[in-house]
Structures are given as structure tokens and as C-alpha cells.
Motif scaffolding. Structure first.
Motif, PDB file in Angstrom:
ATOM      1  N   LYS A 146       0.937  -0.906   0.063  1.00  6.41           N
ATOM      2  CA  LYS A 146       0.133  -0.137   0.215  1.00  6.41           C
ATOM      3  C   LYS A 146       1.329   1.305   0.254  1.00  6.41           C
ATOM      4  CE  LYS A 146      -2.370  -1.383   4.106  1.00  6.41           C
ATOM      5  NZ  LYS A 146      -1.615  -2.326   4.089  1.00  6.41           N
ATOM      6  N   ALA A 147       0.690   2.265  -0.734  1.00  5.85           N
ATOM      7  CA  ALA A 147       1.307   3.594  -0.543  1.00  5.85           C
ATOM      8  C   ALA A 147       1.870   3.718   0.755  1.00  5.85           C
ATOM      9  CB  ALA A 147      -0.010   4.584  -1.309  1.00  5.85           C
ATOM     10  N   GLU A 148       1.125   3.829   1.630  1.00  8.35           N
ATOM     11  CA  GLU A 148       2.015   3.764   3.111  1.00  8.35           C
ATOM     12  C   GLU A 148       3.407   2.930   3.482  1.00  8.35           C
ATOM     13  OE1 GLU A 148      -1.355   3.692   2.596  1.00  8.35           O
ATOM     14  OE2 GLU A 148      -2.018   2.396   3.880  1.00  8.35           O
TER      15      GLU A 148
ATOM     16  N   ASN B 127      -1.472  17.035  -3.809  1.00  7.90           N
ATOM     17  CA  ASN B 127      -2.400  15.288  -4.672  1.00  7.90           C
ATOM     18  C   ASN B 127      -0.667  14.811  -3.712  1.00  7.90           C
ATOM     19  OD1 ASN B 127       0.297  14.340  -6.919  1.00  7.90           O
ATOM     20  ND2 ASN B 127      -0.064  16.762  -7.304  1.00  7.90           N
ATOM     21  N   THR B 128      -0.945  13.511  -3.898  1.00  5.86           N
ATOM     22  CA  THR B 128       0.214  12.530  -3.526  1.00  5.86           C
ATOM     23  C   THR B 128       0.649  11.630  -4.605  1.00  5.86           C
ATOM     24  OG1 THR B 128      -1.435  10.953  -1.907  1.00  5.86           O
ATOM     25  CG2 THR B 128       0.316  12.968  -0.302  1.00  5.86           C
ATOM     26  N   ALA B 129       1.702  10.911  -4.600  1.00  2.94           N
ATOM     27  CA  ALA B 129       1.692  10.888  -5.952  1.00  2.94           C
ATOM     28  C   ALA B 129       2.984  10.136  -4.854  1.00  2.94           C
ATOM     29  CB  ALA B 129       1.398  10.928  -6.605  1.00  2.94           C
TER      30      ALA B 129
ATOM     31  N   GLN C 223       4.786   2.112  -5.862  1.00  2.00           N
ATOM     32  CA  GLN C 223       4.749   3.444  -6.449  1.00  2.00           C
ATOM     33  C   GLN C 223       2.885   3.542  -6.304  1.00  2.00           C
ATOM     34  OE1 GLN C 223       7.580   3.519 -10.024  1.00  2.00           O
ATOM     35  NE2 GLN C 223       8.787   4.252  -8.467  1.00  2.00           N
ATOM     36  N   TYR C 224       2.700   4.655  -6.766  1.00  2.00           N
ATOM     37  CA  TYR C 224       1.282   4.380  -7.239  1.00  2.00           C
ATOM     38  C   TYR C 224       0.847   6.262  -7.676  1.00  2.00           C
ATOM     39  CZ  TYR C 224       1.982   7.551  -3.073  1.00  2.00           C
ATOM     40  OH  TYR C 224       2.108   7.909  -1.526  1.00  2.00           O
ATOM     41  N   PRO C 225      -0.156   5.970  -8.454  1.00  2.00           N
ATOM     42  CA  PRO C 225      -1.054   7.347  -9.276  1.00  2.00           C
ATOM     43  C   PRO C 225      -1.324   8.355  -8.370  1.00  2.00           C
ATOM     44  CG  PRO C 225      -2.560   5.392  -9.277  1.00  2.00           C
ATOM     45  CD  PRO C 225      -0.959   4.859  -8.705  1.00  2.00           C
ATOM     46  N   PRO C 226      -1.161   9.338  -8.360  1.00  2.00           N
ATOM     47  CA  PRO C 226      -1.499  11.112  -8.109  1.00  2.00           C
ATOM     48  C   PRO C 226      -3.056  10.321  -6.639  1.00  2.00           C
ATOM     49  CG  PRO C 226      -1.005  11.889  -9.879  1.00  2.00           C
ATOM     50  CD  PRO C 226      -0.642  10.509 -10.225  1.00  2.00           C
ATOM     51  N   MET C 227      -2.992  10.789  -6.407  1.00  2.00           N
ATOM     52  CA  MET C 227      -4.538  10.136  -5.364  1.00  2.00           C
ATOM     53  C   MET C 227      -3.980  11.658  -3.813  1.00  2.00           C
ATOM     54  SD  MET C 227      -2.847   6.977  -3.146  1.00  2.00           S
ATOM     55  CE  MET C 227      -4.457   6.928  -1.628  1.00  2.00           C
ATOM     56  N   ASN C 228      -5.917  11.460  -3.776  1.00  2.00           N
ATOM     57  CA  ASN C 228      -6.330  12.252  -3.520  1.00  2.00           C
ATOM     58  C   ASN C 228      -5.597  14.229  -3.026  1.00  2.00           C
ATOM     59  OD1 ASN C 228      -6.999  11.202  -0.643  1.00  2.00           O
ATOM     60  ND2 ASN C 228      -5.344  11.333   0.504  1.00  2.00           N
ATOM     61  N   VAL C 229      -6.334  14.365  -4.742  1.00  2.00           N
ATOM     62  CA  VAL C 229      -5.610  15.416  -5.562  1.00  2.00           C
ATOM     63  C   VAL C 229      -7.290  16.518  -4.864  1.00  2.00           C
ATOM     64  CG1 VAL C 229      -6.018  16.363  -8.047  1.00  2.00           C
ATOM     65  CG2 VAL C 229      -5.681  13.708  -7.511  1.00  2.00           C
TER      66      VAL C 229
HETATM   67  C1  LIG Z   1      -5.917  10.131   1.001  1.00  2.90           C
HETATM   68  O1  LIG Z   1      -6.400  10.758   2.252  1.00  2.90           O
HETATM   69  C2  LIG Z   1      -7.194  10.003   3.005  1.00  2.90           C
HETATM   70  C3  LIG Z   1      -8.074  10.840   3.674  1.00  2.90           C
HETATM   71  O2  LIG Z   1      -8.218  11.942   4.911  1.00  2.90           O
HETATM   72  C4  LIG Z   1      -6.259   9.547   3.856  1.00  2.90           C
HETATM   73  O3  LIG Z   1      -6.356   8.732   5.365  1.00  2.90           O
HETATM   74  C5  LIG Z   1      -4.776   8.715   3.066  1.00  2.90           C
HETATM   75  O4  LIG Z   1      -3.249   8.477   4.181  1.00  2.90           O
HETATM   76  C6  LIG Z   1      -3.566   9.664   1.942  1.00  2.90           C
HETATM   77  N1  LIG Z   1      -4.073   8.822   0.961  1.00  2.90           N
HETATM   78  C7  LIG Z   1      -2.602   9.470   0.844  1.00  2.90           C
HETATM   79  C8  LIG Z   1      -1.339   8.395   0.256  1.00  2.90           C
HETATM   80  O5  LIG Z   1      -2.042  10.643   1.387  1.00  2.90           O
END
Ligand SMILES: *[C@@H]1O[C@H](CO)[C@@H](O)[C@H](O)[C@H]1NC(C)=O
Ligand SMILES: *[C@@H]1O[C@H](CO)[C@@H](O)[C@H](O)[C@H]1NC(C)=O
Ligand SMILES: *[C@@H]1O[C@H](CO)[C@@H](O)[C@H](O)[C@H]1NC(C)=O
Ligand SMILES: *[C@@H]1O[C@H](CO)[C@@H](O)[C@H](O)[C@H]1NC(C)=O
Length: 308
Positions: free
Chosen positions: A174-176, A229-231, A201-207
Motif C-alpha cells: 500500500k502507498a503508506e 496531491n500525493t503520488a 509507487q502509485y498514481p496521484p491520489m487525494n488530488v
Molecule cells: C488520502 O486521504 C485519506 C483520507 O484523508 C488518507 O487516509 C490517506 O492516507 C491519503 N492517502 C495518501 C497517499 O496520502
């Protein structure tokens, strides 16, 4: 001739009955850099007195297996300690264990009348945890396997990511999960492996679009919009779309390439913006942002409309 043989057999029988050496734990696994103690006891006829006691290491020299006295091996200098005595305790301590200490160890003692060599040995394996990760660069949802290599099993293996325990050494990325991983033997967490790094690696998220108003909200407004965004890797291409109030459903491209968009918003028009962030793994649209012109009272209204 027959007499001589009989005597020899008698002598051999006598010797084996005369002394014994017992190792409490003949197979030891220990951590590099720590100390280990070979617990050992020995016995012999009561009327004998021990003159000499020494530990040896089994070594192959020129293809011949030999027992070499530890005191004659430079690599053991100042690291061995005979904690036994000249009665019945033959325990040996070795400090600051090194990889080369792995091997077979033997005890020998001498009384006035005979010498006794232990038939069996203590086998020592010196280990340290060695972390690897398969693979070190993955995409989100790929399988990741952490492997902690050791030369013997001291206790269970535990994993830590950035200082926190890891539940399973195999998981779906997972991203984290990006970060620094180390392994250790449970109960010996002060001896951590060298770290390994996992890059997910992952495409842009939470844009989303962050709006900053530059001017006092008077007639026109200068606005800076940033496409948050996070990517991983970081987004390197942005596309902005705009729709006017008159046709909110038909988006048109405003600008391409930059994370930041400068606009001077016409006081008479309501506009809706979307940004699209892209990296090599894919793209993702932001939630919509509505730029509403000054109300008659002169207040600024800005609404984030979550995307359906
Ligand atoms: C995206 O947002 C969600 C909800 O705020 C959060 O739980 C998640 O960690 C975020 N993703 C990234 C990759 O920052
Ligand atoms: C062992 O200890 C002696 C006395 O302290 C010292 O002179 C010698 O350098 C040490 N040898 C090693 C290999 O550390
Ligand atoms: C950004 O993406 C667009 C659409 O895929 C492409 O046409 C353009 O060449 C890209 N720009 C850069 C700098 O990669
Ligand atoms: C992002 O928005 C643009 C403009 O509305 C649209 O053409 C595109 O299909 C959207 N992409 C995604 C992935 O939703």
C-alpha cells in the motif's frame, strides 16, 4: 604378544572410565558482538589432581583436522575467559563474538597421570540478522516479501518499519508501506539488521485544489490555484480544466503542465475548475472548485464540491 594386547585393551578400558566431560548445551546459536558461555562439567577419579585445563578449537590445517589451543589463536586474544576451575567446572566464556568464531570447541584436562580430551564438542554458530526485501520497488497492490537471513535460529524474527512493529513479513503493498525496514531476533532488538528500503509507487491520489486569493476582494480577483496531491513518484504533469457557469458540464482545457495556475477571475462569472495530476503510473482528477464572484455584499465565497 597376546599379553601386550590384553594390557592395551585393559588400559583403554581404564582410561574411558576415568574421566568424563559433559557439555550442558552442545549446539549454541549466538549473536555476533555478544558474549556466550559454554557450560561444562568434568569428572575424574578422586585421587587425581588436575594440573592443566584448556579449550581447543577444531580447525582444518593443510587438510588435516586439528585441535588448536584457543590461547594460540590470535583472533581469540583477550576475548576468551576460562570461567571454570581445576575441580569440576570447565565452563568457557567468549566475548565480542565474531563470524570466525563459528565452529567446534573441545575441552582437555590433564592430571598427574593422564590427559583427557572431550570426545564430543560444543558447536557454536555466530549469526546476525540480515534483511532483504522482494522487491524493493513495487507498485501498489504488488506482493512484498521481507526476508531475514540468519545462520541459526536464536529466537523468532521480528520486523520493524520506521521503528514500528510489522505484523506480517508478506503483504500487499500500500502507498503508506514505503519506508525503512529492519529485522531482529525477538528479545534481542538492540541488534538490528542493516535497513532495507521499500518504495511503493502509485498514481496521484487525494488530488485537490488549494485556492489562494492574492488581492483584496474588490472588483476583480487574482487567484492562485495549486493542484495538491500525493503520488510516488511525484506528479510531473498537470492539466487544468475550466467550465463557466453558463455551461458547467462542458469542461475546456485551460493550461497544461504546471502544478500552479494563476487566474484573474472575472467578477461577473462563476467558474468551476478541475486539475488532473499525472505521473508515469497514471492520472487522477481533483475534486471540483467553484470560484464565485463577489456577492453584492462584497464577501468572497468559495465552495469545494466533492466529486461524485
Ligand atoms: C488520502 O486521504 C485519506 C483520507 O484523508 C488518507 O487516509 C490517506 O492516507 C491519503 N492517502 C495518501 C497517499 O496520502
Ligand atoms: C589484549 O590486551 C592487552 C593488555 O590489555 C593489550 O596489550 C593487547 O593489545 C590486547 N590485544 C588485542 C588483540 O586486543
Ligand atoms: C503531459 O501530458 C499530456 C497528456 O498526456 C502530454 O500530451 C504532454 O506531452 C505531457 N507533458 C509532459 C511535459 O510530459
Ligand atoms: C478528468 O476530467 C476531465 C475533464 O472533465 C475528463 O475529460 C477526464 O475523463 C477525467 N478523468 C478522469 C480519470 O476522471
Amino acid at each position: 604378544m597376546i599379553t601386550v594386547l590384553a594390557l592395551l585393551i585393559l588400559k583403554a578400558g581404564t582410561v574411558s572410565a576415568m574421566g568424563t566431560v559433559t557439555f550442558e548445551n552442545p549446539d549454541i546459536c549466538a549473536l555476533k558482538g555478544t558474549s556466550v558461555e559454554f557450560r561444562c562439567s568434568y569428572s575424574y577419579p578422586d585421587d587425581e589432581t588436575v594440573q592443566k585445563a584448556a579449550w581447543f578449537k577444531g580447525q582444518s590445517q593443510y587438510g588435516i583436522w586439528k585441535r588448536v589451543k584457543l590461547s594460540e589463536l590470535p583472533s581469540y586474544e583477550n576475548r576468551t575467559e576460562y570461567v571454570g576451575d581445576k575441580q569440576h567446572d570447565c565452563s568457557l566464556a567468549i566475548h565480542d563474538l565474531q563470524d570466525g568464531d563459528t565452529g567446534h570447541y573441545y575441552f582437555r584436562f590433564d592430571t598427574e597421570n593422564f590427559g583427557w580430551r572431550s570426545k564430543t564438542s560444543v558447536h557454536l554458530t555466530v549469526t546476525e540478522p540480515n534483511a532483504t526485501v522482494y522487491a524493493d520497488t513495487v507498485r501498489a497492490r504488488d506482493k512484498v516479501t521481507l526476508e531475514c537471513r540468519t545462520s541459526c535460529q536464536l529466537s523468532n524474527i521480528v520486523w520493524f518499519k520506521d521503528g514500528r512493529p510489522v505484523a506480517q513479513p508478506e503483504f500487499e503493498a500500500k502507498a503508506e508501506d514505503s519506508g525503512k525496514y529492519v529485522c531482529a531476533f525477538e528479545g534481542h532488538e538492540s541488534a538490528l539488521s542493516d535497513p532495507v528500503f521499500l518504495d511503493v509507487q502509485y498514481p496521484p491520489m487525494n488530488v485537490s485544489i488549494e485556492v489562494t486569493y492574492l488581492d483584496e476582494p474588490t472588483v476583480g480577483r487574482s487567484v492562485i490555484m495549486t493542484c495538491q496531491n500525493t503520488a510516488n513518484p511525484a506528479a510531473d504533469n498537470y492539466t487544468w480544466y475550466r467550465a463557466s457557469a453558463s455551461s458547467l458540464s462542458s469542461m475546456s482545457q485551460v493550461d497544461s503542465g504546471q502544478m500552479v495556475l494563476n487566474r484573474s477571475v472575472n467578477a461577473a462569472d462563476t467558474e468551476l475548475y478541475i486539475c488532473q495530476a499525472r505521473n508515469k503510473l497514471g492520472e487522477s482528477n481533483s475534486t471540483e472548485v467553484l470560484l464565485i464572484p463577489l456577492s453584492e455584499e462584497g464577501t468572497v465565497d468559495n465552495t469545494d464540491r466533492a466529486q461524485g
